[in-house]
Design an enzyme around this catalytic site. Structure first.
Site, mmCIF file in Angstrom:
data_model
loop_
_atom_site.group_PDB
_atom_site.id
_atom_site.type_symbol
_atom_site.label_atom_id
_atom_site.label_comp_id
_atom_site.label_asym_id
_atom_site.label_seq_id
_atom_site.Cartn_x
_atom_site.Cartn_y
_atom_site.Cartn_z
ATOM 1 N N ASP A 168 -3.998 44.250 -37.570
ATOM 2 C CA ASP A 168 -3.701 43.026 -36.817
ATOM 3 C C ASP A 168 -2.373 42.413 -37.231
ATOM 4 O O ASP A 168 -1.756 42.832 -38.208
ATOM 5 C CB ASP A 168 -4.852 42.010 -36.981
ATOM 6 N N ASN A 213 -16.360 34.093 -41.908
ATOM 7 C CA ASN A 213 -17.227 33.965 -40.730
ATOM 8 C C ASN A 213 -17.666 35.330 -40.198
ATOM 9 O O ASN A 213 -18.204 35.420 -39.101
ATOM 10 C CB ASN A 213 -16.524 33.159 -39.629
ATOM 11 N N HIS A 272 -15.629 37.936 -39.534
ATOM 12 C CA HIS A 272 -14.667 38.667 -38.692
ATOM 13 C C HIS A 272 -14.133 39.905 -39.405
ATOM 14 O O HIS A 272 -14.085 39.971 -40.636
ATOM 15 C CB HIS A 272 -13.544 37.761 -38.168
ATOM 16 N N GLU A 283 -12.982 37.696 -33.994
ATOM 17 C CA GLU A 283 -13.749 36.521 -34.382
ATOM 18 C C GLU A 283 -15.169 36.595 -33.805
ATOM 19 O O GLU A 283 -15.425 37.383 -32.884
ATOM 20 C CB GLU A 283 -13.041 35.260 -33.856
#
Ligand code: GLP
Length: 248
Positions: free
Chosen positions: A67, A136, A138, A143
């Protein structure tokens, strides 16, 4: 799934580096999938040591990063291209032209994402994908709520990720709000996957990923579908696991 629980970050890095180096030695044109964040740094340090002291050869290795932030160039000190040069590429004999990080300044991001997928396919796919995990759940910048079949795409970052990542920027307003990320479907096509996690703040996401239901609410839980995935966790990151896993 293989889960390896180690005592600290240094051991996490060494264990992961042994696996990566084993793959590189076994296949000449090895394709590495790389991740950023603080978690893989001990792995990259160990790979650099192996290159310098044991002659680990990167000259025929190619790489694809997961990413990149949208809107900052590779020369920006918080870009993931800058990170990869500083933490790994500048210290080993990899051909920089064979290192790929999504272009956060691409004029046409959608077209770039399609090209990135094609480049991975042209290289024969990723042999070993390194992953960290967000608090979280990811992976890359997929996400919670991202389709488990997603391909490389542009995505908006959640408030919690912006807050988590703001520690590396001067102020929270400086954190980009969008990124390009390989999709979960892209990640699942890798031949093998190594997910690293350390720190108590990752314990819940790790437990959800490994022992929770497969759900887009925890993107890392999609890894349960992959036939060759290894989690390398420090004790604190493994603290919420309920099943008995190997401690080494
Ligand atoms: C970023 C990256 C992820 C990484 C995560 C965790 O959001 N896009 O690929 O896994 O940070 O970062 P850290 O390893 O610093 O906890």
């Amino acid at each position: 799934m293989q889960v390896i629980i180690v005592k600290d970050k240094a051991e996490m890095g060494k264990t992961a580096a042994e696996i990566v180096a084993g793959g590189m030695r076994a296949k000449e044109h090895f394709v590495l999938g790389l991740a950023t964040g603080t978690t893989p740094i001990p792995l990259y340090r160990e790979l650099i040591r192996m290159h310098k002291e044991d002659g680990l050869d990167f000259s025929t290795t190619a790489s694809f990063n997961l990413d990149e932030y949208v809107g900052i160039p590779g020369t920006h000190d918080q870009s993931y291209r800058f990170f990869m040069n500083r933490e790994l590429f500048d210290h080993v004999n990899i051909n920089k032209k064979a290192t790929h990080v999504p272009d956060g300044m691409a004029d046409d991001v959608e077209m770039f994402c399609a090209e990135y997928e094609a480049m991975i396919a042209d290289c024969g796919g990723v042999d070993c994908q390194i992953l960290g995990i967000g608090s979280n759940g990811h992976i890359g910048f997929n996400e919670p709520g991202t389709s488990l079949g997603s391909r490389t795409h542009r995505t908006a970052l959640t408030e919690s990720t912006i807050k988590d990542n703001s520690r590396l920027f001067e102020k929270v307003e400086d954190v980009p709000t969008e990124a390009i990320t390989m999709g979960i479907g892209t990640i699942l096509e890798s031949e093998s996957i190594l997910l690293l996690a350390n720190g108590a703040n990752k314990a819940k996401a790790v437990a959800d990923a490994i022992e929770g239901p497969i759900t887009a609410t925890c993107p890392a839980s999609a890894l349960q579908l992959h036939p060759n995935v290894t989690f390398i966790l420090t004790e604190d990151a493994a603290a919420d696991l309920k099943l008995e896993w190997h401690r080494g």
